[in-house]
Write a protein that holds these residues in place. Structure first.
Motif, PDB file in Angstrom:
ATOM      1  N   PRO A 158      12.818  29.892 -25.971  1.00  0.00           N
ATOM      2  CA  PRO A 158      13.197  28.652 -25.269  1.00  0.00           C
ATOM      3  C   PRO A 158      12.111  27.583 -25.282  1.00  0.00           C
ATOM      4  N   LEU A 159      10.884  27.953 -24.956  1.00  0.00           N
ATOM      5  CA  LEU A 159       9.797  26.965 -24.945  1.00  0.00           C
ATOM      6  C   LEU A 159       9.490  26.472 -26.345  1.00  0.00           C
ATOM      7  N   MET A 160       9.478  27.372 -27.331  1.00  0.00           N
ATOM      8  CA  MET A 160       9.188  26.962 -28.705  1.00  0.00           C
ATOM      9  C   MET A 160      10.256  26.009 -29.231  1.00  0.00           C
ATOM     10  N   ILE A 161      11.526  26.306 -28.952  1.00  0.00           N
ATOM     11  CA  ILE A 161      12.612  25.421 -29.391  1.00  0.00           C
ATOM     12  C   ILE A 161      12.479  24.055 -28.749  1.00  0.00           C
ATOM     13  N   TYR A 162      12.166  24.024 -27.469  1.00  0.00           N
ATOM     14  CA  TYR A 162      12.034  22.741 -26.771  1.00  0.00           C
ATOM     15  C   TYR A 162      10.886  21.919 -27.340  1.00  0.00           C
ATOM     16  N   LEU A 163       9.734  22.539 -27.558  1.00  0.00           N
ATOM     17  CA  LEU A 163       8.583  21.810 -28.091  1.00  0.00           C
ATOM     18  C   LEU A 163       8.866  21.287 -29.499  1.00  0.00           C
ATOM     19  N   LEU A 164       9.423  22.124 -30.362  1.00  0.00           N
ATOM     20  CA  LEU A 164       9.681  21.707 -31.737  1.00  0.00           C
ATOM     21  C   LEU A 164      10.800  20.680 -31.810  1.00  0.00           C
ATOM     22  N   ARG A 165      11.800  20.823 -30.959  1.00  0.00           N
ATOM     23  CA  ARG A 165      12.901  19.847 -30.964  1.00  0.00           C
ATOM     24  C   ARG A 165      12.408  18.453 -30.610  1.00  0.00           C
ATOM     25  N   ASN A 166      11.505  18.354 -29.641  1.00  0.00           N
ATOM     26  CA  ASN A 166      10.961  17.049 -29.268  1.00  0.00           C
ATOM     27  C   ASN A 166      10.198  16.425 -30.426  1.00  0.00           C
ATOM     28  N   PHE A 167       9.458  17.227 -31.179  1.00  0.00           N
ATOM     29  CA  PHE A 167       8.721  16.683 -32.319  1.00  0.00           C
ATOM     30  C   PHE A 167       9.662  16.314 -33.453  1.00  0.00           C
ATOM     31  N   PHE A 168      10.604  17.180 -33.777  1.00  0.00           N
ATOM     32  CA  PHE A 168      11.537  16.887 -34.861  1.00  0.00           C
ATOM     33  C   PHE A 168      12.356  15.639 -34.551  1.00  0.00           C
ATOM     34  N   GLY A 169      12.736  15.473 -33.287  1.00  0.00           N
ATOM     35  CA  GLY A 169      13.529  14.303 -32.910  1.00  0.00           C
ATOM     36  C   GLY A 169      12.772  12.998 -33.026  1.00  0.00           C
ATOM     37  N   ALA A 170      11.431  13.053 -33.036  1.00  0.00           N
ATOM     38  CA  ALA A 170      10.621  11.837 -33.154  1.00  0.00           C
ATOM     39  C   ALA A 170      10.367  11.433 -34.598  1.00  0.00           C
ATOM     40  N   LEU A 171      10.800  12.237 -35.568  1.00  0.00           N
ATOM     41  CA  LEU A 171      10.608  11.883 -36.978  1.00  0.00           C
ATOM     42  C   LEU A 171      11.488  10.698 -37.343  1.00  0.00           C
ATOM     43  N   PRO A 172      11.065   9.844 -38.266  1.00  0.00           N
ATOM     44  CA  PRO A 172      11.855   8.655 -38.636  1.00  0.00           C
ATOM     45  C   PRO A 172      13.217   9.027 -39.206  1.00  0.00           C
ATOM     46  N   ARG A 173      14.255   8.385 -38.693  1.00  0.00           N
ATOM     47  CA  ARG A 173      15.603   8.650 -39.182  1.00  0.00           C
ATOM     48  C   ARG A 173      15.765   8.234 -40.634  1.00  0.00           C
ATOM     49  N   GLU A 174      15.004   7.209 -41.064  1.00  0.00           N
ATOM     50  CA  GLU A 174      15.133   6.719 -42.432  1.00  0.00           C
ATOM     51  C   GLU A 174      14.833   7.805 -43.465  1.00  0.00           C
ATOM     52  N   LEU A 175      13.903   8.725 -43.129  1.00  0.00           N
ATOM     53  CA  LEU A 175      13.584   9.811 -44.056  1.00  0.00           C
ATOM     54  C   LEU A 175      14.809  10.665 -44.352  1.00  0.00           C
ATOM     55  N   PHE A 176      15.552  11.004 -43.319  1.00  0.00           N
ATOM     56  CA  PHE A 176      16.722  11.850 -43.500  1.00  0.00           C
ATOM     57  C   PHE A 176      17.853  11.083 -44.174  1.00  0.00           C
ATOM     58  N   GLU A 177      18.021   9.813 -43.830  1.00  0.00           N
ATOM     59  CA  GLU A 177      19.059   9.023 -44.469  1.00  0.00           C
ATOM     60  C   GLU A 177      18.808   8.903 -45.968  1.00  0.00           C
ATOM     61  N   SER A 178      17.548   8.671 -46.341  1.00  0.00           N
ATOM     62  CA  SER A 178      17.216   8.584 -47.766  1.00  0.00           C
ATOM     63  C   SER A 178      17.450   9.922 -48.469  1.00  0.00           C
ATOM     64  N   ALA A 179      17.095  11.013 -47.803  1.00  0.00           N
ATOM     65  CA  ALA A 179      17.290  12.338 -48.405  1.00  0.00           C
ATOM     66  C   ALA A 179      18.766  12.651 -48.581  1.00  0.00           C
ATOM     67  N   PHE A 180      19.591  12.300 -47.594  1.00  0.00           N
ATOM     68  CA  PHE A 180      21.019  12.584 -47.698  1.00  0.00           C
ATOM     69  C   PHE A 180      21.676  11.706 -48.754  1.00  0.00           C
ATOM     70  N   ILE A 181      21.214  10.462 -48.892  1.00  0.00           N
ATOM     71  CA  ILE A 181      21.743   9.588 -49.944  1.00  0.00           C
ATOM     72  C   ILE A 181      21.443  10.164 -51.317  1.00  0.00           C
ATOM     73  N   ASP A 182      20.269  10.779 -51.468  1.00  0.00           N
ATOM     74  CA  ASP A 182      19.884  11.393 -52.750  1.00  0.00           C
ATOM     75  C   ASP A 182      20.573  12.729 -52.987  1.00  0.00           C
ATOM     76  N   GLY A 183      21.408  13.147 -52.061  1.00  0.00           N
ATOM     77  CA  GLY A 183      22.178  14.363 -52.270  1.00  0.00           C
ATOM     78  C   GLY A 183      21.585  15.609 -51.654  1.00  0.00           C
ATOM     79  N   ALA A 184      20.581  15.479 -50.812  1.00  0.00           N
ATOM     80  CA  ALA A 184      19.967  16.656 -50.199  1.00  0.00           C
ATOM     81  C   ALA A 184      20.877  17.239 -49.124  1.00  0.00           C
TER      82      ALA A 184
END
Length: 284
Positions: A158-184
């Motif tokens: 529970p604590l590990m998921i909460y800590l990592l989720r907060n960090f992952f959620g702060a990553l730039p959305r543009e990175l994922f949008e670009s990756a999904f556009i490229d077919g990832a």
């Protein structure tokens, strides 16, 4: 001008040095005492061995030799590694995947699941010991390494998921949008984007989990208490205190053996630990 700045900072430096000496004194005393014979340890304080040259020739490795061989701490030391390393890797793997799903994947009930994870953080693990132990007895997992792996992973998730989720959620959305556009695919984005960018926070979470599992006594006592062949260092040390409470020279050696690995892990990964703690604190 430089001398003035040094004089202004001198009280602060002295305070920091004093606090560091006070903080390190118990560890230093434990280390010195672990090399002293029993009669010297009972007749004088550990600090006398540092200021009296006549004591230096009496330092010995017999305490460590006795603890690692006749007292069974060598096997317990190996058991601690067998318990801690797989548990840490398992917890990080599951927590990273779950945190990524909660941060960047849209599915029904995501917020409810996140609230459930947060709620599990505040539940005392003592409330779960008896129900989980009964379940482990039915599944024949009590006194086994897989059982203690699952127990520690479940308590740490529970604590590990909460800590990592907060960090992952702060990553730039543009990175994922670009990756999904490229077919990832979502999994490929996780492997190629999230994991490389999250090394500091993963290292910090790994340090927390490693230190907690390595130093744990309660969970090991409940699930491994009656099985000496799989007992970790902490459990073996507690038994040593109970049965050999007068043999301080053995206890100091055993205690230093149990703390040397966490010290090495923390000091070797300290730069990742600090970066992970600060990760996401400032956005920009």
């Amino acid at each position: 001008m430089k001398a003035t700045r040094i004089l202004k900072r001198l009280p602060l430096h002295l305070l920091v040095i004093t606090l560091a000496v006070i903080w390190l004194a118990p560890s230093l005393g434990l280390l010195v005492s672990s090399f002293r014979p029993r009669q010297d340890l009972l007749s004088s304080g550990w600090w006398t061995a540092l200021v009296t040259p006549s004591y230096w020739s009496q330092f010995t490795l017999d305490n460590y030799r006795d603890v690692l061989t006749s007292q069974g701490m060598g096997r317990a030391f190996l058991n601690s590694f067998i318990i801690t390393v797989p548990t840490t890797l398992l917890t990080l793997a599951i927590a990273a995947l779950a945190a990524y799903a909660l941060a960047w994947m849209n599915f029904r009930g995501r917020q409810l699941l996140l609230m459930t994870v947060i709620g599990l953080i505040v539940i005392p693990l003592q409330m779960t010991l008896i129900p989980v132990l009964r379940m482990f007895n039915v599944l024949k997992l009590s006194g086994t390494f897989p059982g203690i792996w699952l127990a520690h992973a479940g308590y740490g998730l529970p604590l590990m998921i909460y800590l990592l989720r907060n960090f992952f959620g702060a990553l730039p959305r543009e990175l994922f949008e670009s990756a999904f556009i490229d077919g990832a695919t979502p999994f490929r984005a996780f492997v190629k984007l999230v994991l490389p960018l999250s090394v500091p926070v993963l290292a910090s979470a790994g340090i927390f989990q490693f230190l907690w599992v390595w130093n744990d006594l309660l969970v090991a006592l409940v699930y491994l208490g009656g099985f000496e062949e799989v007992a970790p260092l902490t459990l073996k040390l507690s038994l040593l205190v109970g049965s050999r409470g007068q043999d301080w020279h053995l206890l100091t050696a055993a205690a230093f053996i149990s703390m040397i690995v966490p010290m090495i892990v923390f000091l070797s990964l300290q730069r990742y630990f600090v970066r992970g703690i600060l990760a996401g604190a400032v956005k920009g």
